[in-house]
Design an enzyme around this catalytic site. Structure first.
Site, PDB file in Angstrom:
ATOM      1  N   LYS A 200     -11.675  -1.699   7.122  1.00 47.70           N
ATOM      2  CA  LYS A 200     -10.852  -2.722   7.772  1.00 47.70           C
ATOM      3  C   LYS A 200     -11.162  -2.777   9.270  1.00 47.70           C
ATOM      4  CE  LYS A 200      -8.148  -3.168   3.896  1.00 47.70           C
ATOM      5  NZ  LYS A 200      -7.289  -2.119   3.325  1.00 47.70           N
TER       6      LYS A 200
ATOM      7  N   TRP B 215       0.818  -1.223   0.000  1.00 47.02           N
ATOM      8  CA  TRP B 215       0.000   0.000   0.000  1.00 47.02           C
ATOM      9  C   TRP B 215       0.838   1.253   0.000  1.00 47.02           C
ATOM     10  CZ3 TRP B 215      -4.366  -0.360  -2.076  1.00 47.02           C
ATOM     11  CH2 TRP B 215      -5.155  -1.493  -1.916  1.00 47.02           C
TER      12      TRP B 215
ATOM     13  N   ASP C 237      -1.263   6.920   6.755  1.00 41.77           N
ATOM     14  CA  ASP C 237      -2.380   6.059   6.349  1.00 41.77           C
ATOM     15  C   ASP C 237      -2.511   4.978   7.416  1.00 41.77           C
ATOM     16  OD1 ASP C 237      -4.018   4.107   5.276  1.00 41.77           O
ATOM     17  OD2 ASP C 237      -2.924   3.915   3.380  1.00 41.77           O
TER      18      ASP C 237
HETATM   19  C1  LIG Z   1      -6.788  -1.498   1.956  1.00 49.03           C
HETATM   20  C2  LIG Z   1      -5.824  -0.369   2.069  1.00 49.03           C
HETATM   21  C3  LIG Z   1      -5.829   0.729   1.166  1.00 49.03           C
HETATM   22  C4  LIG Z   1      -6.781   0.814  -0.026  1.00 49.03           C
HETATM   23  O1  LIG Z   1      -7.939   1.429   0.361  1.00 49.03           O
HETATM   24  P1  LIG Z   1      -9.185   1.708  -0.605  1.00 49.03           P
HETATM   25  O2  LIG Z   1     -10.196   2.263   0.342  1.00 49.03           O
HETATM   26  O3  LIG Z   1      -9.588   0.407  -1.219  1.00 49.03           O
HETATM   27  O4  LIG Z   1      -8.762   2.702  -1.598  1.00 49.03           O
HETATM   28  C5  LIG Z   1      -4.933   1.755   1.398  1.00 49.03           C
HETATM   29  N1  LIG Z   1      -4.062   1.726   2.424  1.00 49.03           N
HETATM   30  C6  LIG Z   1      -4.026   0.691   3.294  1.00 49.03           C
HETATM   31  C7  LIG Z   1      -3.041   0.707   4.425  1.00 49.03           C
HETATM   32  C8  LIG Z   1      -4.898  -0.379   3.138  1.00 49.03           C
HETATM   33  O5  LIG Z   1      -4.862  -1.410   4.009  1.00 49.03           O
END
Ligand SMILES: *Cc1c(COP(=O)(O)O)cnc(C)c1O
Length: 365
Positions: A197, A103, A173
């Site tokens: 998540k 990611w 993030d």
């Molecule tokens: C799953 C994930 C993403 C992607 O997110 P989307 O909402 O599908 O764009 C980005 N960063 C991390 C750390 C993730 O686990």
């Protein structure tokens, strides 16, 4: 299916009590007699949902008063673009990025479209098996910001320290570990996390941003891509994802009332992951954990099977045991047990027991 033993990497499991309330709310909200799916985003009811979601997050995370809490759309992937549009455009020095997994590797690709991008550490050559030491990356003085991912969901790596320079705004993030435990928000200029998540269903992305950082955004941006629009309109500029925000609010209530806050959540998450790693470590002839020990994630336990152990047999045995969602990310293969907040301690224990049983069955055959 009874929603037990769902170790999906995302969208992830939600607490049973939240699913029950959601079922009722889809039929008709107790407060309004109308389905949550048909409630106006301009209603007093929705105003109070937004307010409560924000207040609950502020108290769970101890968010200081000089931070805004925003509910946006477009997932974390849109943040990979929106962040550099707002804060990298026209910046002389550029922005720093840590590339520690699948990611975080995506974020600088989008940043390059907006300005100078420095990848100051890249773990690709070692297969993303460990995170940098605090002093390792050569951070750039005067950078627009440093971006990193606190928990690499695909590889199962989680930072135990906060990286960067105190004089460079820090952006993180936290899509797969926000609300997994307490956090010092004041160390960050901006935190973001989509909901699917650990916070709720897909469709909403939480952004926590310090006022003085928001004030530095570039001018001339499209209205919905300018963070200041969402600050000004309190996350209700255009139609927000009403349903996703409602469920996220229920999850914050559950964390507060049923779990007892983020210290308690962190203690549970530690126990859950310790049980599962211990089962893998007890059978090194069967299981190969992906992450080096010091970088192991509490949220995503990633592993593969040793040579000669059949993935098809493992999959069939998991299905037989009623275990769902263990498949690894398509980019890495192998297996992954995601132990998000909604996974109860007894589910993690049952998974650990099952992993030991499977290993013993292999030794005998
Ligand atoms: C799953 C994930 C993403 C992607 O997110 P989307 O909402 O599908 O764009 C980005 N960063 C991390 C750390 C993730 O686990």
């Amino acid at each position: 299916m009874n929603n037990r033993m769902n170790f999906s990497g995302g969208p992830g499991a939600l607490p049973a009590s939240v699913l029950q309330q959601t079922r009722e709310a889809i039929a008709a909200l107790p407060e309004t007699g109308i389905s949550v799916l048909g409630m106006s985003h301009r209603s007093d009811w929705f105003r109070s949902v937004l307010d409560e979601a924000e207040q609950n997050l502020r108290s769970l995370l101890n968010i200081p008063d000089n931070y805004r809490v925003l509910f946006l759309q477009g997932g974390s992937s849109l943040q990979f673009s929106m962040l550099p549009m707002n804060f990298l455009r026209g910046h002389a020095v550029g922005a720093d990025y840590l590339v520690t997994g699948y990611w975080s590797a995506k974020a600088p690709i989008e940043a390059q479209l907006e300005g100078r991008t420095h990848v100051v550490w890249d773990g690709r050559a070692n297969g993303f098996k460990r995170l940098p030491e605090p002093a390792e990356p050569p951070f750039t003085p005067g950078a627009a910001y440093l971006h990193y991912v606190s928990n690499e969901t695909v590889e199962g790596l989680e930072f135990a320290h906060i990286p960067g320079r105190v004089d460079v705004p820090l952006v993180c993030d936290m899509s797969s570990n926000l609300l997994g435990g307490p956090l010092d928000v004041s160390c960050y200029a901006m935190i973001y996390a989509h909901a699917q998540k650990n916070l709720g269903p897909s469709g909403v992305t939480l952004v926590i941003m310090r006022d003085d950082f928001a004030a530095q955004a570039a001018t001339g941006l499209p209205t919905v891509l300018d963070y200041r629009t969402h600050v000004q309109y309190h996350s209700n500029y255009n139609t927000p994802p009403v349903f996703a925000i409602y469920v996220l609010m229920l999850v914050t209530r559950w964390l507060r009332d049923d779990i007892g806050g983020l210290q308690a959540m962190a203690a549970l998450n530690r126990l859950k992951s310790e049980q599962v790693y211990a089962a893998l470590d007890a059978h090194p002839d069967i299981y190969l954990p992906h992450a080096e020990a010091a970088s192991r994630s509490r949220m995503n336990v990633v592993f593969s099977l040793r040579h000669g152990v059949s993935d098809a047999d493992f999959a069939a045995a998991a299905r037989q045991a009623g275990i769902h969602g263990l498949e690894g990310h398509r980019s890495l293969g192998g297996w992954r047990a995601s132990l998000y907040n909604a996974i109860a301690l007894d589910e993690a224990q049952d998974l650990a027991d099952w992993l030991r049983q499977f290993a013993l069955s292999q030794a005998q055959s």
